[in-house]
Write a protein that holds these residues in place. Structure first.
Motif, short mmCIF file in Angstrom:
data_model
loop_
_atom_site.label_atom_id
_atom_site.label_comp_id
_atom_site.label_asym_id
_atom_site.label_seq_id
_atom_site.Cartn_x
_atom_site.Cartn_y
_atom_site.Cartn_z
N PHE A 1 0.74 -1.26 -0.02
CA PHE A 1 0.04 -0.06 0.02
C PHE A 1 0.97 1.19 0.27
N ALA A 2 0.41 2.32 -0.73
CA ALA A 2 1.17 3.59 -0.78
C ALA A 2 0.04 4.44 -0.90
N THR A 3 0.25 5.79 -0.52
CA THR A 3 -0.59 7.02 -0.43
C THR A 3 0.31 8.09 -0.67
N SER A 4 -0.34 9.25 -1.29
CA SER A 4 0.53 10.45 -1.34
C SER A 4 -0.74 11.56 -1.44
N ASN A 5 -0.30 12.96 -1.06
CA ASN A 5 -1.19 14.12 -0.91
C ASN A 5 -0.43 15.14 -1.43
N GLU A 6 -0.70 15.48 -2.97
CA GLU A 6 -0.27 16.53 -3.62
C GLU A 6 -1.08 17.53 -3.99
N ARG A 7 -0.71 18.34 -4.91
CA ARG A 7 -1.36 19.53 -5.54
C ARG A 7 -2.39 19.20 -6.59
N ASN A 8 -2.02 18.06 -7.41
CA ASN A 8 -3.14 17.50 -8.23
C ASN A 8 -2.95 16.12 -8.21
N PHE A 9 -3.86 15.28 -8.89
CA PHE A 9 -3.99 13.95 -8.80
C PHE A 9 -3.02 13.37 -9.71
N GLU A 10 -2.43 13.90 -10.82
CA GLU A 10 -1.37 13.40 -11.61
C GLU A 10 -0.06 13.37 -10.85
N VAL A 11 0.41 14.21 -10.04
CA VAL A 11 1.75 14.37 -9.35
C VAL A 11 1.35 13.39 -8.40
N SER A 12 0.30 13.47 -7.38
CA SER A 12 0.02 12.30 -6.37
C SER A 12 -0.11 10.68 -7.17
N VAL A 13 -0.26 10.51 -8.24
CA VAL A 13 -0.34 9.32 -8.85
C VAL A 13 1.25 8.69 -9.12
N ARG A 14 1.76 9.62 -9.62
CA ARG A 14 3.34 9.55 -9.78
C ARG A 14 4.19 9.36 -8.37
N GLU A 15 3.95 9.94 -7.54
CA GLU A 15 4.54 9.79 -6.11
C GLU A 15 4.11 8.40 -5.62
#
Length: 99
Positions: free
Chosen positions: A66-80
């Motif tokens: 499992f992994a999660t990230s919280n970014e300014r937009n969803f594309e960056v969040s998906v990449r992270e």
């Protein structure tokens, strides 16, 4: 490759789903032991600036990853998130190697 998408408090986006599926396809091709993926997109109401959250859970033999990230937009969040998953998969692949 089975990928399940859930949008929590976010409008369903075909382009975001296609983008995520394309990124996950690379992981599925590299790591043949992967079974399926569960992707959750949601908004953090308390954090309007960086409140785009992407959670991805991968099914494979043994414990799930499992992994999660919280970014300014969803594309960056998906990449992270996928970058974090790849790091975990490299460690897991070492366990599967025969010595």
């Amino acid at each position: 490759m089975t990928v399940n998408f859930q949008y929590v408090g976010v409008d369903v986006s075909e382009t975001l789903s296609a983008f995520t599926k394309e990124k996950l396809e690379k992981l599925f091709n590299r790591y043949e032991f992967l079974i399926s993926a569960s992707v959750h997109f949601k908004l953090d109401e308390k954090n309007y600036k960086d409140g785009k959250i992407c959670n991805i859970e991968l099914s494979l033999p043994g414990p799930r990853i499992f992994a999660t990230s919280n970014e300014r937009n969803f594309e960056v969040s998906v990449r992270e998130t996928i970058s974090d998953l790849e790091r975990q998969l490299k460690k897991r692949k070492e366990v599967y190697k025969t010595h």
